[in-house]
Design a protein around this motif. Sequence first.
Motif, PDB file in Angstrom:
ATOM      1  N   ALA A 236       0.829  -1.207   0.000  1.00 10.74           N
ATOM      2  CA  ALA A 236       0.000   0.000   0.000  1.00 10.74           C
ATOM      3  C   ALA A 236       0.860   1.252   0.000  1.00 10.74           C
ATOM      4  O   ALA A 236       0.573   2.210  -0.726  1.00 10.74           O
ATOM      5  N   ALA A 237       1.903   1.248   0.793  1.00 17.36           N
ATOM      6  CA  ALA A 237       2.774   2.420   0.851  1.00 17.36           C
ATOM      7  C   ALA A 237       3.508   2.646  -0.471  1.00 17.36           C
ATOM      8  O   ALA A 237       3.740   3.782  -0.875  1.00 17.36           O
ATOM      9  N   ILE A 238       3.845   1.573  -1.160  1.00 19.29           N
ATOM     10  CA  ILE A 238       4.605   1.687  -2.405  1.00 19.29           C
ATOM     11  C   ILE A 238       3.703   1.985  -3.592  1.00 19.29           C
ATOM     12  O   ILE A 238       4.001   2.826  -4.427  1.00 19.29           O
ATOM     13  N   PHE A 239       2.575   1.294  -3.676  1.00 21.99           N
ATOM     14  CA  PHE A 239       1.752   1.356  -4.874  1.00 21.99           C
ATOM     15  C   PHE A 239       0.465   2.163  -4.733  1.00 21.99           C
ATOM     16  O   PHE A 239      -0.172   2.462  -5.735  1.00 21.99           O
ATOM     17  N   GLY A 240       0.054   2.490  -3.521  1.00 15.31           N
ATOM     18  CA  GLY A 240      -1.251   3.106  -3.397  1.00 15.31           C
ATOM     19  C   GLY A 240      -1.322   4.382  -2.608  1.00 15.31           C
ATOM     20  O   GLY A 240      -1.829   5.390  -3.077  1.00 15.31           O
ATOM     21  N   HIS A 241      -0.817   4.376  -1.418  1.00 13.86           N
ATOM     22  CA  HIS A 241      -1.052   5.500  -0.520  1.00 13.86           C
ATOM     23  C   HIS A 241      -0.453   6.810  -0.992  1.00 13.86           C
ATOM     24  O   HIS A 241      -1.016   7.865  -0.725  1.00 13.86           O
ATOM     25  N   GLY A 242       0.663   6.768  -1.681  1.00  7.00           N
ATOM     26  CA  GLY A 242       1.291   8.020  -2.116  1.00  7.00           C
ATOM     27  C   GLY A 242       0.376   8.841  -2.986  1.00  7.00           C
ATOM     28  O   GLY A 242       0.103  10.015  -2.707  1.00  7.00           O
ATOM     29  N   ASP A 243      -0.134   8.238  -4.051  1.00  7.23           N
ATOM     30  CA  ASP A 243      -1.038   8.959  -4.952  1.00  7.23           C
ATOM     31  C   ASP A 243      -2.338   9.323  -4.246  1.00  7.23           C
ATOM     32  O   ASP A 243      -2.853  10.430  -4.410  1.00  7.23           O
ATOM     33  N   GLU A 244      -2.873   8.380  -3.484  1.00  9.41           N
ATOM     34  CA  GLU A 244      -4.124   8.639  -2.770  1.00  9.41           C
ATOM     35  C   GLU A 244      -3.953   9.774  -1.774  1.00  9.41           C
ATOM     36  O   GLU A 244      -4.819  10.640  -1.651  1.00  9.41           O
ATOM     37  N   ALA A 245      -2.854   9.780  -1.062  1.00  7.85           N
ATOM     38  CA  ALA A 245      -2.621  10.832  -0.064  1.00  7.85           C
ATOM     39  C   ALA A 245      -2.455  12.190  -0.731  1.00  7.85           C
ATOM     40  O   ALA A 245      -2.960  13.205  -0.230  1.00  7.85           O
ATOM     41  N   ARG A 246      -1.759  12.240  -1.871  1.00 16.71           N
ATOM     42  CA  ARG A 246      -1.614  13.517  -2.588  1.00 16.71           C
ATOM     43  C   ARG A 246      -2.981  14.042  -3.027  1.00 16.71           C
ATOM     44  O   ARG A 246      -3.279  15.224  -2.871  1.00 16.71           O
ATOM     45  N   LYS A 247      -3.814  13.165  -3.575  1.00 15.08           N
ATOM     46  CA  LYS A 247      -5.155  13.582  -4.010  1.00 15.08           C
ATOM     47  C   LYS A 247      -5.989  14.047  -2.819  1.00 15.08           C
ATOM     48  O   LYS A 247      -6.722  15.033  -2.913  1.00 15.08           O
ATOM     49  N   MET A 248      -5.878  13.327  -1.704  1.00 11.60           N
ATOM     50  CA  MET A 248      -6.598  13.719  -0.497  1.00 11.60           C
ATOM     51  C   MET A 248      -6.137  15.106  -0.053  1.00 11.60           C
ATOM     52  O   MET A 248      -6.950  15.967   0.285  1.00 11.60           O
ATOM     53  N   GLY A 249      -4.835  15.335  -0.055  1.00 14.14           N
ATOM     54  CA  GLY A 249      -4.292  16.617   0.352  1.00 14.14           C
ATOM     55  C   GLY A 249      -4.777  17.772  -0.505  1.00 14.14           C
ATOM     56  O   GLY A 249      -4.970  18.887  -0.022  1.00 14.14           O
ATOM     57  N   MET A 250      -4.994  17.490  -1.784  1.00 14.20           N
ATOM     58  CA  MET A 250      -5.484  18.538  -2.681  1.00 14.20           C
ATOM     59  C   MET A 250      -6.942  18.904  -2.382  1.00 14.20           C
ATOM     60  O   MET A 250      -7.384  20.003  -2.723  1.00 14.20           O
ATOM     61  N   ARG A 251      -7.675  18.019  -1.727  1.00  9.87           N
ATOM     62  CA  ARG A 251      -9.073  18.299  -1.395  1.00  9.87           C
ATOM     63  C   ARG A 251      -9.224  19.074  -0.075  1.00  9.87           C
ATOM     64  O   ARG A 251     -10.301  19.566   0.236  1.00  9.87           O
ATOM     65  N   VAL A 252      -8.163  19.175   0.677  1.00  9.09           N
ATOM     66  CA  VAL A 252      -8.219  19.879   1.965  1.00  9.09           C
ATOM     67  C   VAL A 252      -8.148  21.377   1.726  1.00  9.09           C
ATOM     68  O   VAL A 252      -7.256  21.853   1.014  1.00  9.09           O
ATOM     69  N   PRO A 253      -9.080  22.126   2.304  1.00  4.14           N
ATOM     70  CA  PRO A 253      -9.029  23.586   2.097  1.00  4.14           C
ATOM     71  C   PRO A 253      -7.780  24.176   2.769  1.00  4.14           C
ATOM     72  O   PRO A 253      -7.359  23.693   3.812  1.00  4.14           O
ATOM     73  N   PRO A 254      -7.213  25.202   2.150  1.00  5.47           N
ATOM     74  CA  PRO A 254      -6.004  25.803   2.736  1.00  5.47           C
ATOM     75  C   PRO A 254      -6.327  26.550   4.030  1.00  5.47           C
ATOM     76  O   PRO A 254      -7.463  26.961   4.272  1.00  5.47           O
ATOM     77  N   ARG A 255      -5.301  26.748   4.846  1.00 10.28           N
ATOM     78  CA  ARG A 255      -5.451  27.533   6.067  1.00 10.28           C
ATOM     79  C   ARG A 255      -5.585  28.994   5.722  1.00 10.28           C
ATOM     80  O   ARG A 255      -5.015  29.471   4.750  1.00 10.28           O
ATOM     81  N   LYS A 256      -6.305  29.684   6.544  1.00 13.71           N
ATOM     82  CA  LYS A 256      -6.494  31.132   6.322  1.00 13.71           C
ATOM     83  C   LYS A 256      -5.496  31.922   7.109  1.00 13.71           C
ATOM     84  O   LYS A 256      -4.992  31.583   8.094  1.00 13.71           O
TER      85      LYS A 256
END
Length: 110
Positions: free
Chosen positions: A90-110
């Motif tokens: 999961a860490a090698i083949f899955g979580h990296g891309d998934e985590a990046r996409k998840m991070g892009m959905r998080v609203p930025p701090r104000k």
Amino acid sequence: MYRALDAKQYRLAVMGIRAAPEQVMTLKVGDKGTVNKNLDAFQQGGFTSTIQPEAMRATLNVGDAAMHRGYTPKEGDLRIALDVLDGVCAAIFGHGDEARKMGMRVPPRK
């Protein structure tokens, strides 16, 4: 592997579990000649944490025992081995891309 486990074909399941990490290690670091050398290179390449190789060695040993010594592991041991394999993959083949996409959905701090 999961189908073999569900069919209670425990030796077959663990043989697949044994083969999979070797294929992943060879894909990522090449074939170093032995499983232990591959595992060492895999860790040195940053593909595992410092504590994962011990669990991976135990998982590989269960598969070796099934292939070469007729050992049939218990279902609970197979589930542990699958968890070890899933954690590494999961860490090698899955979580990296998934985590990046998840991070892009998080609203930025104000």
